[in-house]
Motif scaffolding. Structure first.
Motif, PDB file in Angstrom:
ATOM      1  N   ARG A  57       0.842  -1.201   0.000  1.00 28.51           N
ATOM      2  CA  ARG A  57       0.000   0.000   0.000  1.00 28.51           C
ATOM      3  C   ARG A  57       0.881   1.256   0.000  1.00 28.51           C
ATOM      4  O   ARG A  57       0.637   2.197  -0.746  1.00 28.51           O
ATOM      5  N   THR A  58       1.918   1.265   0.822  1.00 29.86           N
ATOM      6  CA  THR A  58       2.828   2.402   0.895  1.00 29.86           C
ATOM      7  C   THR A  58       3.503   2.640  -0.450  1.00 29.86           C
ATOM      8  O   THR A  58       3.620   3.785  -0.905  1.00 29.86           O
ATOM      9  N   LYS A  59       3.945   1.558  -1.099  1.00 32.92           N
ATOM     10  CA  LYS A  59       4.564   1.686  -2.423  1.00 32.92           C
ATOM     11  C   LYS A  59       3.568   2.221  -3.444  1.00 32.92           C
ATOM     12  O   LYS A  59       3.921   3.029  -4.304  1.00 32.92           O
ATOM     13  N   ARG A  60       2.333   1.770  -3.357  1.00 41.68           N
ATOM     14  CA  ARG A  60       1.323   2.228  -4.316  1.00 41.68           C
ATOM     15  C   ARG A  60       1.006   3.702  -4.127  1.00 41.68           C
ATOM     16  O   ARG A  60       0.771   4.423  -5.102  1.00 41.68           O
ATOM     17  N   ILE A  61       0.990   4.162  -2.885  1.00 39.92           N
ATOM     18  CA  ILE A  61       0.761   5.592  -2.656  1.00 39.92           C
ATOM     19  C   ILE A  61       1.896   6.395  -3.274  1.00 39.92           C
ATOM     20  O   ILE A  61       1.652   7.374  -3.986  1.00 39.92           O
ATOM     21  N   ALA A  62       3.132   5.977  -3.036  1.00 42.64           N
ATOM     22  CA  ALA A  62       4.291   6.694  -3.591  1.00 42.64           C
ATOM     23  C   ALA A  62       4.251   6.677  -5.119  1.00 42.64           C
ATOM     24  O   ALA A  62       4.460   7.716  -5.770  1.00 42.64           O
ATOM     25  N   TRP A  63       4.004   5.516  -5.710  1.00 45.83           N
ATOM     26  CA  TRP A  63       3.946   5.412  -7.162  1.00 45.83           C
ATOM     27  C   TRP A  63       2.776   6.227  -7.701  1.00 45.83           C
ATOM     28  O   TRP A  63       2.888   6.889  -8.734  1.00 45.83           O
ATOM     29  N   GLY A  64       1.656   6.190  -6.994  1.00 46.22           N
ATOM     30  CA  GLY A  64       0.484   6.952  -7.418  1.00 46.22           C
ATOM     31  C   GLY A  64       0.737   8.452  -7.414  1.00 46.22           C
ATOM     32  O   GLY A  64       0.347   9.155  -8.348  1.00 46.22           O
ATOM     33  N   LEU A  65       1.413   8.945  -6.380  1.00 48.90           N
ATOM     34  CA  LEU A  65       1.738  10.373  -6.334  1.00 48.90           C
ATOM     35  C   LEU A  65       2.632  10.762  -7.500  1.00 48.90           C
ATOM     36  O   LEU A  65       2.434  11.801  -8.132  1.00 48.90           O
ATOM     37  N   GLU A  66       3.616   9.927  -7.780  1.00 56.70           N
ATOM     38  CA  GLU A  66       4.507  10.198  -8.903  1.00 56.70           C
ATOM     39  C   GLU A  66       3.730  10.195 -10.221  1.00 56.70           C
ATOM     40  O   GLU A  66       3.882  11.097 -11.043  1.00 56.70           O
ATOM     41  N   SER A  67       2.899   9.195 -10.404  1.00 55.39           N
ATOM     42  CA  SER A  67       2.123   9.079 -11.647  1.00 55.39           C
ATOM     43  C   SER A  67       1.136  10.227 -11.806  1.00 55.39           C
ATOM     44  O   SER A  67       1.026  10.820 -12.890  1.00 55.39           O
ATOM     45  N   LEU A  68       0.405  10.531 -10.747  1.00 48.76           N
ATOM     46  CA  LEU A  68      -0.527  11.653 -10.802  1.00 48.76           C
ATOM     47  C   LEU A  68       0.223  12.959 -11.049  1.00 48.76           C
ATOM     48  O   LEU A  68      -0.242  13.813 -11.803  1.00 48.76           O
ATOM     49  N   GLY A  69       1.390  13.089 -10.435  1.00 45.66           N
ATOM     50  CA  GLY A  69       2.208  14.281 -10.641  1.00 45.66           C
ATOM     51  C   GLY A  69       2.657  14.449 -12.078  1.00 45.66           C
ATOM     52  O   GLY A  69       2.898  15.561 -12.544  1.00 45.66           O
ATOM     53  N   GLU A  70       2.769  13.326 -12.789  1.00 48.84           N
ATOM     54  CA  GLU A  70       3.133  13.352 -14.213  1.00 48.84           C
ATOM     55  C   GLU A  70       1.907  13.492 -15.114  1.00 48.84           C
ATOM     56  O   GLU A  70       2.014  13.474 -16.332  1.00 48.84           O
ATOM     57  N   GLY A  71       0.720  13.582 -14.493  1.00 48.38           N
ATOM     58  CA  GLY A  71      -0.500  13.773 -15.259  1.00 48.38           C
ATOM     59  C   GLY A  71      -1.238  12.504 -15.629  1.00 48.38           C
ATOM     60  O   GLY A  71      -2.230  12.549 -16.369  1.00 48.38           O
ATOM     61  N   LYS A  72      -0.793  11.355 -15.134  1.00 52.54           N
ATOM     62  CA  LYS A  72      -1.487  10.099 -15.437  1.00 52.54           C
ATOM     63  C   LYS A  72      -2.832  10.091 -14.717  1.00 52.54           C
ATOM     64  O   LYS A  72      -2.914  10.378 -13.541  1.00 52.54           O
ATOM     65  N   ARG A  73      -3.866   9.700 -15.437  1.00 50.84           N
ATOM     66  CA  ARG A  73      -5.218   9.824 -14.930  1.00 50.84           C
ATOM     67  C   ARG A  73      -5.787   8.533 -14.331  1.00 50.84           C
ATOM     68  O   ARG A  73      -6.793   8.564 -13.643  1.00 50.84           O
ATOM     69  N   ARG A  74      -5.145   7.409 -14.595  1.00 53.79           N
ATOM     70  CA  ARG A  74      -5.586   6.116 -14.061  1.00 53.79           C
ATOM     71  C   ARG A  74      -4.378   5.283 -13.664  1.00 53.79           C
ATOM     72  O   ARG A  74      -3.314   5.429 -14.251  1.00 53.79           O
ATOM     73  N   PRO A  75      -4.543   4.348 -12.714  1.00 56.65           N
ATOM     74  CA  PRO A  75      -3.433   3.441 -12.394  1.00 56.65           C
ATOM     75  C   PRO A  75      -3.125   2.549 -13.593  1.00 56.65           C
ATOM     76  O   PRO A  75      -4.036   2.059 -14.270  1.00 56.65           O
ATOM     77  N   CYS A  76      -1.867   2.350 -13.853  1.00 60.57           N
ATOM     78  CA  CYS A  76      -1.445   1.505 -14.960  1.00 60.57           C
ATOM     79  C   CYS A  76      -1.694   0.031 -14.630  1.00 60.57           C
ATOM     80  O   CYS A  76      -1.499  -0.386 -13.486  1.00 60.57           O
ATOM     81  N   CYS A  77      -2.064  -0.713 -15.621  1.00 57.49           N
ATOM     82  CA  CYS A  77      -2.199  -2.171 -15.491  1.00 57.49           C
ATOM     83  C   CYS A  77      -3.186  -2.573 -14.407  1.00 57.49           C
ATOM     84  O   CYS A  77      -2.974  -3.553 -13.695  1.00 57.49           O
ATOM     85  N   TRP A  78      -4.255  -1.834 -14.252  1.00 57.81           N
ATOM     86  CA  TRP A  78      -5.274  -2.097 -13.242  1.00 57.81           C
ATOM     87  C   TRP A  78      -6.567  -2.424 -13.970  1.00 57.81           C
ATOM     88  O   TRP A  78      -7.059  -1.622 -14.760  1.00 57.81           O
ATOM     89  N   PRO A  79      -7.146  -3.595 -13.724  1.00 62.89           N
ATOM     90  CA  PRO A  79      -8.362  -3.973 -14.450  1.00 62.89           C
ATOM     91  C   PRO A  79      -9.580  -3.158 -14.053  1.00 62.89           C
ATOM     92  O   PRO A  79     -10.613  -3.232 -14.691  1.00 62.89           O
ATOM     93  N   GLY A  80      -9.473  -2.394 -13.014  1.00 63.07           N
ATOM     94  CA  GLY A  80     -10.589  -1.563 -12.564  1.00 63.07           C
ATOM     95  C   GLY A  80     -11.150  -2.042 -11.246  1.00 63.07           C
ATOM     96  O   GLY A  80     -10.939  -3.163 -10.820  1.00 63.07           O
ATOM     97  N   CYS A  81     -11.859  -1.166 -10.605  1.00 64.58           N
ATOM     98  CA  CYS A  81     -12.440  -1.445  -9.303  1.00 64.58           C
ATOM     99  C   CYS A  81     -13.494  -2.535  -9.413  1.00 64.58           C
ATOM    100  O   CYS A  81     -14.469  -2.388 -10.160  1.00 64.58           O
ATOM    101  N   PRO A  82     -13.322  -3.637  -8.687  1.00 64.10           N
ATOM    102  CA  PRO A  82     -14.324  -4.698  -8.738  1.00 64.10           C
ATOM    103  C   PRO A  82     -15.592  -4.355  -7.970  1.00 64.10           C
ATOM    104  O   PRO A  82     -16.586  -5.072  -8.088  1.00 64.10           O
TER     105      PRO A  82
END
Length: 89
Positions: A57-82
């Motif tokens: 979870r901690t890694k995902r928050i860090a990666w998410g902040l980086e990705s969102l900071g780069e303008g990415k709008r969705r998590p990569c390689c995520w099939p979507g909320c079940p």
């Protein structure tokens, strides 16, 4: 748009405190967060909260902040909320 101490949430999931605190400390990520749709925010929340291990979870928050900071709008390689209702209006 949210003020300096609040953030917009998702469609199904509430914004968890740890992710909210991280977003409040990352202006570029927060800007993207507020620009995406509630459904996209829901995907990020579900992606962050779905692992069983705190370390993941901690890694995902860090990666998410980086990705969102780069303008990415969705998590990569995520099939979507079940938890999202499919085919609804």
């Amino acid at each position: 748009m949210a003020d300096q101490t609040t953030l917009s949430g998702g469609t199904v999931h509430d914004l968890p405190d740890d992710l909210a605190a991280a977003l409040l400390g990352a202006p570029a990520a927060r800007a993207t967060w507020e620009d995406v749709t509630p459904l996209a925010r829901n995907e990020w929340i579900c992606w962050v909260t779905s692992p069983k291990k705190v370390e993941t979870r901690t890694k995902r928050i860090a990666w998410g902040l980086e990705s969102l900071g780069e303008g990415k709008r969705r998590p990569c390689c995520w099939p979507g909320c079940p938890h999202r209702v499919k085919g609804g209006s």
